[in-house]
Write a protein that holds these residues in place. Structure first.
Motif: not given
Length: 349
Positions: A285-291, A312-324, A331-339
């Motif tokens: 479920f998590v893999r398909h929804v995040t993809e 990321h297959e091992a951590d699908p809830c913290r993807p690579l994003v492009y902004g600014s 994965r490398k920004r623990p204080g930042l997340k998707i709203g």
């Protein structure tokens, strides 16, 4: 209940739902059944089936309903259905299969999952809207698990009817804005048994659908209710409905809280993949929804507008994003997340 063959025929014809006839349709005796320009509904598709008539792509025009229209249609039908259940004290299963179920199957058969998620996110919570949401997500999950059409139909129907027992719980409790007291919470928990008792009496209804109503709050570690069953005694259909139920409940607005952001919900579900929910079903479920969010616009917790680039297959809830103007690996920004997800579909990066 509609037999398996008849139900499957209805589902197979559901791709015609919402299209417009470009000619009159007559029966074998020359009587007009549907006039040209009629919009095809679940009832008209049922009528065609009863007359042994078949349509093909040359008989219809205009695109099918968009997900938003199909969800609104299903919610309206479900609201009427729940009123019928309150009045009669029984579930009109054949009517559910003729009206709501084909629309839900059509939604879950679509490929634009991102639009479906956005549509469901916009619906406020109440029992019939939640039932439609769980039916959609259970159907999608069944498809992602590679199950047969017949299995998908059963699971979608189980999702639609899983909370029918809440019709017999006082609305004052269900809509209470504050925390429930112990007596109120005990009454809410009885909805699983109320739903089972209602559904198990329906002749011809698959027993696993009644069991899904009874077991969708059971948990793998035995901490659920009403019976505290361990995972090896919970039906697979119930486990699938449980994941869909948790997801839609957390991502919907409730009387006592606002809807939670999609990725927060998915992270919470992933955290409970071992212990409470079936880990294999959760991973799928998590893999398909995040993809399905790849290429979609999102708001980050610091206000940055970004686009999901890679999961990321091992951590699908913290993807690579492009902004600014830069790539951001969450994965490398623990204080930042998707709203929140943003309208507008997907874009290329």
């Amino acid at each position: 209940m509609t037999d398996d063959k008849g139900l499957r025929q209805l589902i197979e014809k559901s791709h015609l739902l919402g299209k417009r006839l470009n000619k009159n349709i007559y029966n074998r005796n020359g009587l007009l059944i549907l006039p040209a320009s009629s919009i095809l509904t679940t009832e008209s598709l049922k009528s065609l089936q009863e007359h042994g008539l078949k349509l093909d792509s040359t008989d219809v025009i205009l695109p099918e309903f968009e997900p938003e229209q199909l969800v609104r249609l299903a919610i309206r039908e479900m609201k009427e259905m729940f009123a019928d259940i309150r009045a009669a004290g029984r579930v009109p299963v054949d009517k559910v299969c003729r009206t709501v179920l084909p629309a839900i199957m059509r939604i879950s058969g679509r490929s634009d999952t991102y639009r479906i998620l956005l549509t469901l996110e916009k619906q406020d919570e109440d029992t019939y809207k939640h039932s439609v949401g769980v039916g959609v997500m259970a159907g999608l999950l069944a498809k992602w698990l590679g199950l047969s059409v017949n299995e998908r139909v059963r699971i979608t129907l189980a999702g639609l009817l899983h909370d029918v027992g809440k019709l017999f719980v006082p609305q004052s409790i269900l809509q209470k804005p504050g925390q429930l007291d112990e007596q109120e919470f005990c009454e809410v928990k009885r909805h699983a048994r109320y739903g089972y008792d209602l559904l198990v009496r329906e002749p011809g209804l698959d027993p696993v659908i009644a069991l899904a109503a009874l077991q969708h709050h059971e948990r793998e570690d035995g901490s659920g209710y009403p019976a505290g069953l361990p995972g090896n005694r919970i039906e697979k259909v119930s486990k699938i409905v449980a994941v869909a139920d948790v997801f839609h409940a957390m991502s919907s607005k409730r009387a006592y809280r606002n809807a939670l952001p999609l990725f927060d919900v998915l992270q919470s579900i992933a955290d409970h993949a071992y212990g409470m929910l079936d880990p294999g079903i959760v991973r799928c479920f998590v893999r398909h929804v995040t993809e399905c969010t790849i290429g979609s616009r999102v708001d980050l917790s610091d206000g940055t507008q970004a686009t999901v680039v890679m999961v990321h297959e091992a951590d699908p809830c913290r993807p690579l994003v492009y902004g600014s103007g830069q790539f951001i690996d969450l994965r490398k920004r623990p204080g930042l997340k998707i709203g929140r997800l943003r309208d507008g579909g997907t874009v290329s990066v």
